[in-house]
Design a protein around this motif. Sequence first.
Motif, PDB file in Angstrom:
ATOM      1  N   GLU A  52       0.872  -1.172   0.000  1.00  0.00           N
ATOM      2  CA  GLU A  52       0.000   0.000   0.000  1.00  0.00           C
ATOM      3  C   GLU A  52       0.908   1.221   0.000  1.00  0.00           C
ATOM      4  O   GLU A  52       1.927   1.245   0.689  1.00  0.00           O
ATOM      5  CB  GLU A  52      -0.863  -0.028   1.275  1.00  0.00           C
ATOM      6  CG  GLU A  52      -1.846   1.067   1.414  1.00  0.00           C
ATOM      7  CD  GLU A  52      -2.718   0.920   2.674  1.00  0.00           C
ATOM      8  OE1 GLU A  52      -3.747   1.609   2.719  1.00  0.00           O
ATOM      9  OE2 GLU A  52      -2.374   0.148   3.578  1.00  0.00           O
ATOM     10  N   ARG A  60      -1.885   6.095   3.576  1.00  0.00           N
ATOM     11  CA  ARG A  60      -1.187   5.016   4.285  1.00  0.00           C
ATOM     12  C   ARG A  60      -0.132   4.404   3.388  1.00  0.00           C
ATOM     13  O   ARG A  60      -0.215   4.489   2.171  1.00  0.00           O
ATOM     14  CB  ARG A  60      -2.159   3.926   4.703  1.00  0.00           C
ATOM     15  CG  ARG A  60      -3.227   4.391   5.655  1.00  0.00           C
ATOM     16  CD  ARG A  60      -4.154   3.233   6.017  1.00  0.00           C
ATOM     17  NE  ARG A  60      -5.093   3.635   7.027  1.00  0.00           N
ATOM     18  CZ  ARG A  60      -4.820   3.661   8.330  1.00  0.00           C
ATOM     19  NH1 ARG A  60      -3.641   3.299   8.757  1.00  0.00           N
ATOM     20  NH2 ARG A  60      -5.732   4.056   9.193  1.00  0.00           N
ATOM     21  N   TRP A  61       0.828   3.744   4.036  1.00  0.00           N
ATOM     22  CA  TRP A  61       1.841   3.017   3.287  1.00  0.00           C
ATOM     23  C   TRP A  61       2.191   1.742   4.042  1.00  0.00           C
ATOM     24  O   TRP A  61       2.062   1.673   5.264  1.00  0.00           O
ATOM     25  CB  TRP A  61       3.081   3.874   3.031  1.00  0.00           C
ATOM     26  CG  TRP A  61       3.823   4.277   4.282  1.00  0.00           C
ATOM     27  CD1 TRP A  61       3.635   5.404   5.017  1.00  0.00           C
ATOM     28  CD2 TRP A  61       4.861   3.545   4.930  1.00  0.00           C
ATOM     29  NE1 TRP A  61       4.489   5.431   6.091  1.00  0.00           N
ATOM     30  CE2 TRP A  61       5.253   4.292   6.054  1.00  0.00           C
ATOM     31  CE3 TRP A  61       5.497   2.335   4.678  1.00  0.00           C
ATOM     32  CZ2 TRP A  61       6.255   3.871   6.930  1.00  0.00           C
ATOM     33  CZ3 TRP A  61       6.495   1.920   5.547  1.00  0.00           C
ATOM     34  CH2 TRP A  61       6.867   2.677   6.647  1.00  0.00           C
ATOM     35  N   GLN A  62       2.593   0.734   3.281  1.00  0.00           N
ATOM     36  CA  GLN A  62       3.049  -0.525   3.871  1.00  0.00           C
ATOM     37  C   GLN A  62       3.869  -1.271   2.828  1.00  0.00           C
ATOM     38  O   GLN A  62       3.498  -1.322   1.658  1.00  0.00           O
ATOM     39  CB  GLN A  62       1.862  -1.394   4.299  1.00  0.00           C
ATOM     40  CG  GLN A  62       2.269  -2.685   4.962  1.00  0.00           C
ATOM     41  CD  GLN A  62       1.057  -3.486   5.453  1.00  0.00           C
ATOM     42  OE1 GLN A  62      -0.092  -3.192   5.108  1.00  0.00           O
ATOM     43  NE2 GLN A  62       1.317  -4.499   6.239  1.00  0.00           N
ATOM     44  N   TYR A  63       5.008  -1.806   3.263  1.00  0.00           N
ATOM     45  CA  TYR A  63       5.823  -2.627   2.371  1.00  0.00           C
ATOM     46  C   TYR A  63       6.538  -3.707   3.161  1.00  0.00           C
ATOM     47  O   TYR A  63       6.613  -3.660   4.387  1.00  0.00           O
ATOM     48  CB  TYR A  63       6.814  -1.788   1.558  1.00  0.00           C
ATOM     49  CG  TYR A  63       7.869  -1.049   2.346  1.00  0.00           C
ATOM     50  CD1 TYR A  63       9.033  -1.678   2.791  1.00  0.00           C
ATOM     51  CD2 TYR A  63       7.723   0.306   2.618  1.00  0.00           C
ATOM     52  CE1 TYR A  63       9.999  -0.987   3.494  1.00  0.00           C
ATOM     53  CE2 TYR A  63       8.692   1.008   3.311  1.00  0.00           C
ATOM     54  CZ  TYR A  63       9.833   0.354   3.753  1.00  0.00           C
ATOM     55  OH  TYR A  63      10.786   1.040   4.444  1.00  0.00           O
ATOM     56  N   ARG A  75       5.275  -0.162   8.075  1.00  0.00           N
ATOM     57  CA  ARG A  75       4.011   0.500   7.734  1.00  0.00           C
ATOM     58  C   ARG A  75       3.921   1.852   8.414  1.00  0.00           C
ATOM     59  O   ARG A  75       4.683   2.141   9.344  1.00  0.00           O
ATOM     60  CB  ARG A  75       2.832  -0.356   8.132  1.00  0.00           C
ATOM     61  CG  ARG A  75       2.760  -0.573   9.620  1.00  0.00           C
ATOM     62  CD  ARG A  75       1.805  -1.699   9.948  1.00  0.00           C
ATOM     63  NE  ARG A  75       2.195  -2.202  11.246  1.00  0.00           N
ATOM     64  CZ  ARG A  75       1.397  -2.253  12.285  1.00  0.00           C
ATOM     65  NH1 ARG A  75       0.154  -1.879  12.170  1.00  0.00           N
ATOM     66  NH2 ARG A  75       1.826  -2.706  13.434  1.00  0.00           N
TER      67      ARG A  75
END
Length: 157
Positions: A52, A60-63, A75
């Motif tokens: 994301e 939001r972000w996630q890796y 995240r």
Amino acid sequence: MSTTITAAPGTPYIDIVREFDAPAAAVFRAHTDPDLYRQWVGPRGLEMEVLEFEAITGGRWQYVHRNADGAYGFRGVFHTVRSDELIVQTFEFDGAPDNVVISTAAFSEHDGRTRLTVHEVYPTVEARDMAVASGMEYGIVEGYERLDELLGADASV
């Protein structure tokens, strides 16, 4: 170009300064475009899967980084994103739950070069010390070297 990382004893923060031979718009874009971001963040030898990544205020972000030793998830939330100038976001490593970091990245351009100044605030001095002991410096330095390569290889960045 060198990366300066300062983690003064007894303080819950880390300061990072790095200059890039590229305009602020290009350095900022490499921090906010998920396709570019995955190409440079972290050390070589890790594959990144972006789960994301909405680099807008409130996004939001996630890796996940992966290698033969395992998977490492990260995240957070983008609190402020101001084009070519500023990113304020949270950062949480799955391996250290409940240790949310607030990171402020400021981009300033002078004569076509960009100075990136990052200030990361940890919940405690101990949490900051654990992050430093984890080898994060290696990943930061190598990641910025990879970003230099990306900026030099692709004028459209």
